[in-house]
Design a protein around this motif. Structure first.
Motif, mmCIF file in Angstrom:
data_model
loop_
_atom_site.group_PDB
_atom_site.id
_atom_site.type_symbol
_atom_site.label_atom_id
_atom_site.label_comp_id
_atom_site.label_asym_id
_atom_site.label_seq_id
_atom_site.Cartn_x
_atom_site.Cartn_y
_atom_site.Cartn_z
ATOM 1 N N LEU A 158 -3.880 3.669 41.017
ATOM 2 C CA LEU A 158 -4.358 5.049 41.040
ATOM 3 C C LEU A 158 -5.666 5.174 40.254
ATOM 4 O O LEU A 158 -6.617 5.809 40.722
ATOM 5 C CB LEU A 158 -3.305 6.016 40.489
ATOM 6 N N ALA A 159 -5.735 4.564 39.091
ATOM 7 C CA ALA A 159 -6.965 4.606 38.294
ATOM 8 C C ALA A 159 -8.131 3.977 39.064
ATOM 9 O O ALA A 159 -9.250 4.507 39.067
ATOM 10 C CB ALA A 159 -6.762 3.900 36.952
ATOM 11 N N MET A 160 -7.859 2.864 39.728
ATOM 12 C CA MET A 160 -8.892 2.168 40.488
ATOM 13 C C MET A 160 -9.409 3.044 41.630
ATOM 14 O O MET A 160 -10.613 3.068 41.907
ATOM 15 C CB MET A 160 -8.338 0.852 41.037
ATOM 16 N N LYS A 161 -8.526 3.775 42.275
ATOM 17 C CA LYS A 161 -8.927 4.646 43.389
ATOM 18 C C LYS A 161 -9.879 5.749 42.918
ATOM 19 O O LYS A 161 -10.639 6.286 43.713
ATOM 20 C CB LYS A 161 -7.709 5.272 44.055
ATOM 21 N N CYS A 162 -9.822 6.082 41.648
ATOM 22 C CA CYS A 162 -10.663 7.151 41.095
ATOM 23 C C CYS A 162 -11.941 6.623 40.455
ATOM 24 O O CYS A 162 -12.821 7.405 40.079
ATOM 25 C CB CYS A 162 -9.865 7.933 40.052
ATOM 26 N N GLU A 163 -12.051 5.325 40.342
ATOM 27 C CA GLU A 163 -13.165 4.701 39.634
ATOM 28 C C GLU A 163 -14.510 5.052 40.262
ATOM 29 O O GLU A 163 -14.673 5.047 41.481
ATOM 30 C CB GLU A 163 -12.983 3.180 39.658
ATOM 31 N N GLY A 164 -15.469 5.382 39.386
ATOM 32 C CA GLY A 164 -16.839 5.581 39.816
ATOM 33 C C GLY A 164 -17.137 6.901 40.502
ATOM 34 O O GLY A 164 -18.244 7.094 41.001
ATOM 35 N N ALA A 177 -7.947 15.343 32.716
ATOM 36 C CA ALA A 177 -6.829 14.850 33.525
ATOM 37 C C ALA A 177 -6.434 13.429 33.131
ATOM 38 O O ALA A 177 -5.249 13.126 32.977
ATOM 39 C CB ALA A 177 -7.182 14.913 35.014
ATOM 40 N N PHE A 178 -7.429 12.565 32.952
ATOM 41 C CA PHE A 178 -7.123 11.179 32.605
ATOM 42 C C PHE A 178 -6.576 11.062 31.191
ATOM 43 O O PHE A 178 -5.697 10.249 30.927
ATOM 44 C CB PHE A 178 -8.338 10.270 32.817
ATOM 45 N N GLU A 179 -7.081 11.881 30.278
ATOM 46 C CA GLU A 179 -6.562 11.862 28.910
ATOM 47 C C GLU A 179 -5.079 12.255 28.899
ATOM 48 O O GLU A 179 -4.257 11.594 28.260
ATOM 49 C CB GLU A 179 -7.365 12.806 28.027
ATOM 50 N N ARG A 180 -4.751 13.312 29.603
ATOM 51 C CA ARG A 180 -3.352 13.768 29.650
ATOM 52 C C ARG A 180 -2.469 12.755 30.371
ATOM 53 O O ARG A 180 -1.352 12.485 29.932
ATOM 54 C CB ARG A 180 -3.267 15.129 30.319
ATOM 55 N N TRP A 181 -2.948 12.215 31.481
ATOM 56 C CA TRP A 181 -2.175 11.237 32.241
ATOM 57 C C TRP A 181 -1.922 9.990 31.384
ATOM 58 O O TRP A 181 -0.788 9.524 31.285
ATOM 59 C CB TRP A 181 -2.907 10.892 33.534
ATOM 60 N N GLN A 182 -2.973 9.467 30.769
ATOM 61 C CA GLN A 182 -2.808 8.265 29.949
ATOM 62 C C GLN A 182 -1.895 8.509 28.756
ATOM 63 O O GLN A 182 -1.126 7.620 28.371
ATOM 64 C CB GLN A 182 -4.180 7.739 29.495
#
Length: 168
Positions: free
Chosen positions: A29-35, A101-106
């Protein structure tokens, strides 16, 4: 996209294998959001759907929080994005940012990892109130992995629609 995912081991015990597959799906999922920019991450697929990559990240924060903190750890807490247990709120990423979003998810992923590590075994039994039944930690691990796998399929299509990137 840079593929930094660690493939699951081919020969390992059950718990190590489940951990690895779950982490692989998280990394996917993280990779799909990269860049991508915040605007690209908020881009929706096709009307009437409001699904976006950022909405998926927010949703998976709710999934992690619900299954590991609320179910396994029996914490009396609200959802990440809703104080009335409305799971649909997370999908609305119209005003969301990658950073938040990424801070909360992580943060939820780290809670989940800690809770799983501290559990005595995969046979640990907990009560899933939404299903009104008891389940094992094993079931939780498999269920959350399947949630990621299903939504990573959505993420494939969303990413392709944004910039044509496909695969993995």
């Amino acid at each position: 996209m840079t593929d930094n995912r660690v493939p699951p081991p081919l020969l390992a015990g059950e718990r190590e294998t489940l951990r690895a597959f779950l982490d692989y799906q998280r990394a996917t999922l993280a990779m799909k959001c990269e860049g991508l920019t915040d605007e690209e991450l908020r881009a929706t697929s096709m009307p009437p759907s409001t699904l976006s990559l950022l909405g998926l990240v927010r949703h998976m924060a709710e999934v992690e929080r619900t299954w590991f903190r609320k179910v396994v750890n029996a914490e009396d807490i609200t959802l990440v994005y809703s104080d009335v247990d409305d799971y649909q709120v997370a999908y609305d990423a119209s005003g969301a940012t990658r950073a938040d979003a990424f801070e909360r998810w992580q943060a939820e992923v780290e809670h989940s990892r800690r809770i799983e590590r501290e559990a005595e075994s995969l046979d640990t039994v907990v009560h899933a109130a939404r299903w009104d039944t008891d389940v094992s930690l094993r079931l939780v691990m498999v269920h959350v992995t399947l949630e990621y796998a299903r939504h990573n399929g959505h993420a494939d299509f969303l990413r392709e629609g944004i910039d044509g990137t496909v695969g993995a």
